[in-house]
Design a protein around this motif. Structure first.
Motif, short mmCIF file in Angstrom:
data_model
loop_
_atom_site.label_atom_id
_atom_site.label_comp_id
_atom_site.label_asym_id
_atom_site.label_seq_id
_atom_site.Cartn_x
_atom_site.Cartn_y
_atom_site.Cartn_z
N ARG A 7 0.84 -1.19 0.00
CA ARG A 7 0.00 0.00 0.00
C ARG A 7 0.88 1.24 0.00
O ARG A 7 1.85 1.32 0.75
CB ARG A 7 -0.90 -0.01 1.24
CG ARG A 7 -1.66 1.30 1.45
CD ARG A 7 -2.49 1.29 2.70
NE ARG A 7 -3.79 0.71 2.46
CZ ARG A 7 -4.81 0.83 3.32
NH1 ARG A 7 -4.67 1.50 4.44
NH2 ARG A 7 -5.97 0.27 3.06
N ARG A 175 -10.05 5.19 -7.37
CA ARG A 175 -10.07 4.82 -5.95
C ARG A 175 -8.76 5.23 -5.30
O ARG A 175 -7.69 5.17 -5.89
CB ARG A 175 -10.33 3.33 -5.76
CG ARG A 175 -9.23 2.41 -6.28
CD ARG A 175 -9.44 1.01 -5.77
NE ARG A 175 -8.54 0.06 -6.42
CZ ARG A 175 -8.37 -1.19 -6.00
NH1 ARG A 175 -9.01 -1.65 -4.94
NH2 ARG A 175 -7.54 -1.99 -6.64
N GLN A 176 -8.88 5.64 -4.06
CA GLN A 176 -7.73 6.02 -3.24
C GLN A 176 -7.11 4.74 -2.69
O GLN A 176 -7.79 3.92 -2.06
CB GLN A 176 -8.21 6.93 -2.12
CG GLN A 176 -7.15 7.36 -1.13
CD GLN A 176 -7.74 8.21 -0.01
OE1 GLN A 176 -8.86 8.70 -0.10
NE2 GLN A 176 -6.99 8.36 1.07
N GLN A 179 -3.99 5.60 2.90
CA GLN A 179 -4.72 6.25 3.97
C GLN A 179 -4.56 7.76 3.85
O GLN A 179 -3.54 8.24 3.37
CB GLN A 179 -4.20 5.78 5.33
CG GLN A 179 -4.38 4.30 5.58
CD GLN A 179 -3.71 3.84 6.87
OE1 GLN A 179 -2.71 4.40 7.31
NE2 GLN A 179 -4.26 2.81 7.50
N GLU A 185 -8.51 4.57 8.32
CA GLU A 185 -9.13 4.33 7.02
C GLU A 185 -9.97 5.56 6.64
O GLU A 185 -10.67 6.12 7.50
CB GLU A 185 -10.02 3.09 7.06
CG GLU A 185 -9.21 1.80 7.12
CD GLU A 185 -8.22 1.69 5.96
OE1 GLU A 185 -8.64 1.88 4.80
OE2 GLU A 185 -7.03 1.41 6.22
N ARG A 191 -12.71 10.12 0.97
CA ARG A 191 -12.40 9.50 -0.31
C ARG A 191 -12.94 10.34 -1.47
O ARG A 191 -12.27 10.50 -2.50
CB ARG A 191 -12.99 8.09 -0.37
CG ARG A 191 -12.28 7.07 0.51
CD ARG A 191 -12.84 5.67 0.30
NE ARG A 191 -12.13 4.69 1.10
CZ ARG A 191 -10.98 4.10 0.74
NH1 ARG A 191 -10.42 4.42 -0.40
NH2 ARG A 191 -10.39 3.22 1.54
N GLY A 228 -18.35 2.16 -0.68
CA GLY A 228 -17.20 1.43 -1.19
C GLY A 228 -16.02 2.35 -1.49
O GLY A 228 -15.98 3.51 -1.09
N GLN A 229 -15.04 1.80 -2.21
CA GLN A 229 -13.81 2.53 -2.49
C GLN A 229 -13.81 3.24 -3.84
O GLN A 229 -13.05 4.19 -4.04
CB GLN A 229 -12.61 1.57 -2.45
CG GLN A 229 -12.36 0.94 -1.09
CD GLN A 229 -11.10 0.09 -1.10
OE1 GLN A 229 -10.38 0.00 -2.08
NE2 GLN A 229 -10.82 -0.54 0.03
N TRP A 230 -14.63 2.79 -4.77
CA TRP A 230 -14.57 3.30 -6.14
C TRP A 230 -15.57 4.44 -6.35
O TRP A 230 -16.74 4.33 -5.99
CB TRP A 230 -14.89 2.19 -7.13
CG TRP A 230 -13.78 1.18 -7.29
CD1 TRP A 230 -13.69 -0.03 -6.65
CD2 TRP A 230 -12.62 1.29 -8.12
NE1 TRP A 230 -12.54 -0.68 -7.04
CE2 TRP A 230 -11.87 0.10 -7.95
CE3 TRP A 230 -12.16 2.26 -9.00
CZ2 TRP A 230 -10.67 -0.12 -8.62
CZ3 TRP A 230 -10.97 2.04 -9.67
CH2 TRP A 230 -10.24 0.86 -9.48
N ASP A 253 -21.26 5.86 -7.57
CA ASP A 253 -20.55 4.69 -7.08
C ASP A 253 -21.27 3.44 -7.57
O ASP A 253 -22.09 3.53 -8.49
CB ASP A 253 -20.41 4.72 -5.55
CG ASP A 253 -21.77 4.76 -4.83
OD1 ASP A 253 -22.81 4.42 -5.45
OD2 ASP A 253 -21.80 5.13 -3.64
#
Length: 271
Positions: A7, A175-176, A179, A185, A191, A228-230, A253
């Motif tokens: 990461r 997406r990130q 951190q 998180e 985000r 979510g992340q995206w 998203d």
């Protein structure tokens, strides 16, 4: 068996209650000495999310103003309540480097809508296509005249349409990967802000060595929190000769559309 990818380092490391070291991951594409505006905007959001008592409330919109290049230096963060209330409150946060304020943000925090409130869909199309599969060029966002930056290594992009240098609007999932603050998180709003400031970059339709097109603010309004992340960004750069420019960004998203981003742009010829 292959090891999972490492990461990327966080954008910031917290020093005390109000000070954060800016790590190399924050660097933008135009100068290794200046930050991409997404991470500090998200850091201000973090401060406003943690400020005061807010059970049953959520951030509805965030307006960030970029007062000058944000140096890759320690940032001092302050936050206050400008207007308090039971159903809505107005917050303000600022980031300072070496005693100079470099970015400010205001946000409305409002009471969450009841679960049985009627849904209002407007002109939304409904379902959003899934995130495309990764390809060898998925993460590359190469801006003419720029350089590889810490921010570029911290964000993954998958383009559906367009991209820098294509001369038109762009649709991309991002997406990130790291951190925001070491050991934490990122929240959905954090985000969103890390990515949303890139709308002008992914839809850049001019050569920045000849024509300047940079934002002085970022205004994001969401009617629901990102899931979510995206984050899917449908961005278009618009400019009228003799007047000015904006970047308009529709956000979505995996569950569908969720809000909009808007940036006021300085459109000038380079001398």
């Amino acid at each position: 068996m292959t090891n999972p990818p490492t990461r990327p380092e966080p954008f910031y490391r917290q020093v005390d209650a109000h000070r954060f070291d800016s790590l190399p991951a924050t660097t933008g594409v135009w100068s290794p000495e200046h930050q991409h505006a997404g991470p500090p905007a998200a850091l201000l959001v973090r401060a406003m999310e943690e400020h005061g008592q807010h059970e049953g409330m959520r951030l509805a919109d965030v307006r960030s103003d970029i007062l000058g290049p944000v140096p890759v230096r320690p940032l001092d963060i302050s936050v206050s309540t400008l207007r308090s209330g039971r159903s809505m409150e107005l917050l303000e946060a600022s980031a300072s480097a070496d005693g100079r304020t470099v970015m400010t943000a205001r946000a409305w925090r409002i009471r969450r809508a009841p679960e049985d409130y009627p849904p209002l869909s407007g002109w939304r199309d409904g379902e959003v296509p899934a995130v495309p599969e990764a390809s060898g060029e998925s993460r590359a966002v190469v801006l003419t005249g720029g350089h590889e930056s810490g921010y570029q290594r911290s964000v993954e992009w998958r383009f559906v349409q367009g991209g820098p240098g294509s001369g038109g609007p762009a649709v991309a999932w991002g997406r990130q990967l790291n951190q925001l603050v070491e050991g934490e998180e990122p929240s959905p709003w954090q985000r969103t802000l890390v990515l949303a400031d890139s709308a002008g970059g992914i839809s850049l339709a001019v050569d920045p060595r000849v024509h300047r097109f940079i934002n002085c603010d970022l205004h994001v309004a969401l009617d629901r929190d990102m899931h979510g992340q995206w984050l899917r960004m449908s961005a278009q750069s618009l400019a009228t000769p003799g007047h000015g420019g904006i970047v308009h960004n529709a956000l979505a998203d995996s569950r569908g559309e969720l809000g909009y981003g808007l940036q006021a742009m300085v459109a000038q010829n380079m001398e």
